[in-house]
Design an enzyme around this catalytic site. Structure first.
Site, PDB file in Angstrom:
ATOM      1  N   CYS A 278       2.495  -2.966  -3.342  1.00 14.97           N
ATOM      2  CA  CYS A 278       2.744  -4.412  -3.509  1.00 14.97           C
ATOM      3  C   CYS A 278       1.442  -5.195  -3.509  1.00 14.97           C
ATOM      4  CB  CYS A 278       3.609  -4.938  -2.367  1.00 14.97           C
ATOM      5  SG  CYS A 278       5.061  -3.997  -2.085  1.00 14.97           S
TER       6      CYS A 278
HETATM    7  N1  SAJ Z   1      -4.138  -4.458   5.302  1.00 14.29           N
HETATM    8  C1  SAJ Z   1      -5.409  -4.695   5.813  1.00 14.29           C
HETATM    9  N2  SAJ Z   1      -5.580  -5.715   6.706  1.00 14.29           N
HETATM   10  C2  SAJ Z   1      -4.533  -6.508   7.087  1.00 14.29           C
HETATM   11  C3  SAJ Z   1      -3.246  -6.260   6.546  1.00 14.29           C
HETATM   12  C4  SAJ Z   1      -3.059  -5.229   5.652  1.00 14.29           C
HETATM   13  O1  SAJ Z   1      -6.383  -3.996   5.493  1.00 14.29           O
HETATM   14  O2  SAJ Z   1      -4.750  -7.400   7.901  1.00 14.29           O
HETATM   15  C5  SAJ Z   1      -3.955  -3.381   4.320  1.00 14.29           C
HETATM   16  C6  SAJ Z   1      -3.004  -2.324   4.802  1.00 14.29           C
HETATM   17  O3  SAJ Z   1      -3.696  -1.327   5.505  1.00 14.29           O
HETATM   18  C7  SAJ Z   1      -2.431  -1.799   3.480  1.00 14.29           C
HETATM   19  C8  SAJ Z   1      -2.431  -3.026   2.589  1.00 14.29           C
HETATM   20  O4  SAJ Z   1      -3.367  -3.931   3.159  1.00 14.29           O
HETATM   21  O5  SAJ Z   1      -3.291  -0.834   2.925  1.00 14.29           O
HETATM   22  C9  SAJ Z   1      -1.056  -3.686   2.467  1.00 14.29           C
HETATM   23  O6  SAJ Z   1      -0.608  -3.948   3.769  1.00 14.29           O
HETATM   24  P1  SAJ Z   1       0.768  -4.783   4.036  1.00 14.29           P
HETATM   25  O7  SAJ Z   1       0.999  -4.790   5.490  1.00 14.29           O
HETATM   26  O8  SAJ Z   1       0.723  -6.074   3.345  1.00 14.29           O
HETATM   27  O9  SAJ Z   1       1.794  -3.839   3.366  1.00 14.29           O
HETATM   28  P2  SAJ Z   1       3.004  -3.596   2.458  1.00 14.29           P
HETATM   29  O10 SAJ Z   1       2.515  -3.526   1.074  1.00 14.29           O
HETATM   30  O11 SAJ Z   1       3.736  -2.458   3.043  1.00 14.29           O
HETATM   31  O12 SAJ Z   1       4.062  -4.731   2.548  1.00 14.29           O
HETATM   32  C10 SAJ Z   1       3.838  -6.031   2.209  1.00 14.29           C
HETATM   33  C11 SAJ Z   1       4.545  -6.717   3.337  1.00 14.29           C
HETATM   34  N3  SAJ Z   1       3.874  -7.897   3.705  1.00 14.29           N
HETATM   35  C12 SAJ Z   1       3.899  -8.169   5.041  1.00 14.29           C
HETATM   36  O13 SAJ Z   1       4.018  -9.276   5.436  1.00 14.29           O
HETATM   37  C13 SAJ Z   1       3.753  -7.024   5.980  1.00 14.29           C
HETATM   38  C14 SAJ Z   1       5.962  -7.071   3.035  1.00 14.29           C
HETATM   39  O14 SAJ Z   1       6.387  -8.228   3.759  1.00 14.29           O
HETATM   40  C15 SAJ Z   1       6.226  -7.372   1.623  1.00 14.29           C
HETATM   41  O15 SAJ Z   1       7.622  -7.526   1.434  1.00 14.29           O
HETATM   42  C16 SAJ Z   1       5.724  -6.217   0.826  1.00 14.29           C
HETATM   43  O16 SAJ Z   1       4.321  -6.272   0.919  1.00 14.29           O
HETATM   44  C17 SAJ Z   1       6.237  -6.390  -0.583  1.00 14.29           C
HETATM   45  O17 SAJ Z   1       7.275  -5.733  -0.863  1.00 14.29           O
HETATM   46  O18 SAJ Z   1       5.678  -7.181  -1.308  1.00 14.29           O
END
Ligand code: SAJ
Length: 418
Positions: free
Chosen positions: A254
């Site tokens: 995503c």
């Molecule tokens: N990441 C970082 N630093 C952060 C947060 C994330 O480096 O502070 C990295 C993670 O390690 C990962 C990537 O970014 O590699 C994405 O992380 P994520 O937590 O955004 O992950 P997703 O893709 O599993 O899910 C997100 C979710 N967003 C959130 O608020 C957690 C989810 O709510 C969304 O519904 C989803 O994208 C989507 O379907 O779009």
């Protein structure tokens, strides 16, 4: 009311179950026979969805099938098929195929078509509508209700508010009424384009803010400031600062992908979204930067990277999941010399996704004999205290290692590049 769900994946299954549990007559169509066999045998292939819920739904009339006629003549169609980006271009193949199936299967009654897949602003209006409307025998309404499921998260489907975009009063009212039977709150917006923009915005917001702290972590090494502490300090500001954490990159299906729906759409119009493109480059550079740091740390400890034995903690794209799609951890490992001996420990990832040796849990011998241990994904099942006692040198890209351990720990952003 009969609901036909197209795409029985991590979105389509929770949606199918929620509508079944709300009393609708739900039919599910997926092209993958394996998935249908699993469902009909009462087995779930989706994390966070139990076999029990699948079996209960089957008893309540949920009917999955690989035969498109299962969704013939439904009142509502929900498209929950995957989308993505291939070489910078949106991959809408599954959406186009699903749209064709709806055009073939829809009957003569009033029909609502709902797109939940993440698509670029304008896709529902330009792709879905024009290929269904001409074939429709009855009045057909369109809505865009972007999915917001958080893989590995603990917020259940019914608790997540849903944006409902529609380009007519009737469509908006019908879609809102439908989704308010399964979620606590809906938020109407005045077009499908706006709903599509909202979805890509919310994930682009994450990508850009992660890029912000990733850019600062590369900078902070030179001003001897601790960016991790600065983030926690900034988070004390009441309202308005959401702490994101630096890391080895941004993975998953995503966050690195959705912003490209926007930059692609803008490029089509001759507009360059320089902030988004710049942020994407910052995140894309992180795996190489982390690999360089691993190599410089090895050399500082009189070990040539090609001859090193490297123990990597984590292969998945984020903690506590097994998904390795666009995993920064794997990109870091790919960037290391092929000659280096690399072992990866990940309790959730599949060996088939990983080109190097993969173990479920770190064994003390491997950790002890490694020239460097690299923490790439802080899965909660890692015993970081014991690892910190067994290892001699640890590069911590998540600032997750405990303090009182015998190993020398270098945290991402801590010591100036040589
Ligand atoms: N990441 C970082 N630093 C952060 C947060 C994330 O480096 O502070 C990295 C993670 O390690 C990962 C990537 O970014 O590699 C994405 O992380 P994520 O937590 O955004 O992950 P997703 O893709 O599993 O899910 C997100 C979710 N967003 C959130 O608020 C957690 C989810 O709510 C969304 O519904 C989803 O994208 C989507 O379907 O779009």
């Amino acid at each position: 009311v009969s609901v036909g769900i197209i795409g029985l994946g991590y979105v389509g299954i929770p949606v199918s179950l929620s509508f079944t549990e709300a009393g609708f007559r739900v039919r599910g169509f997926d092209i993958d026979e394996f998935r249908i066999d699993e469902l009909l045998s009462g087995r779930s292939y989706i994390d966070d969805v139990s076999d029990t819920r699948i079996r209960a739904a089957l008893e309540n009339g949920f009917k999955p099938s690989a035969n498109p006629s299962v969704i013939a003549d439904c009142d509502v169609y929900v498209l929950a098929v995957p989308t993505g980006i291939n070489e910078g271009e949106p991959d809408m193949a599954a959406v186009e195929a699903a749209t064709k199936t709806v055009a073939e299967q829809a009957g003569s009654r009033e029909t609502l078509v709902v797109v939940t897949s993440t698509v670029y602003p304008g896709a529902t209006r330009n792709i879905v509508k024009p290929s269904i409307e001409p074939a429709a025998e009855g009045p057909t309404y369109f809505a865009m209700v972007p999915e917001r499921l958080n893989p590995g998260g603990d917020l259940e489907f019914s608790k997540i508010p849903l944006v409902v975009g529609a380009d007519s009063e009737v469509a908006g009212a019908v879609a809102t009424e439908l989704f308010e039977t399964v979620v606590s709150r809906t938020y109407p917006v005045e077009s499908t384009d706006t709903a599509e923009l909202a979805k890509t915005l919310e994930n682009t917001y994450r990508m850009v803010n992660i890029a912000l702290v990733n850019e600062l972590v590369t900078f902070s090494q030179y001003i001897d400031a601790d960016v991790w502490e600065a983030i926690d300090a900034a988070a004390t500001k009441p309202f308005g600062f959401q702490p994101f954490r630096p890391g080895p990159g941004v993975g998953g299906h995503c966050i690195p992908i959705d912003p490209q729906f926007l930059t692609w759409r803008a490029e089509n119009l001759g507009i360059e979204l320089s902030l988004l493109n710049g942020a994407q480059r910052v995140n894309d550079r992180m795996p190489r930067l982390v690999a360089n740091r691993i190599e410089s740390l090895l050399r500082e400890n009189h070990c040539e990277p090609e001859d090193a034995s490297i123990f990597a903690l984590g292969a998945a794209y984020k903690p506590n999941v097994g998904d390795t799609r666009n995993s920064p951890a794997l990109q870091v490992i790919e960037a290391l010399p092929d000659e280096a001996e690399v072992t990866i420990a990940d309790p959730h990832a599949d060996a088939c996704d990983v080109s190097r040796k993969l173990v479920q849990t770190p064994d003390p011998e491997n950790v002890r004999s490694a020239d460097i241990v690299v923490l790439l994904v802080d899965h909660k099942t890692f015993d970081l205290k014991s690892i910190g006692e067994q290892a001699s040198l640890i590069f911590d890209t998540r600032n997750a290692m405990p303090d009182d351990i015998s190993a020398e720990v270098v945290t991402l952003g801590e010591i100036p590049e040589r």
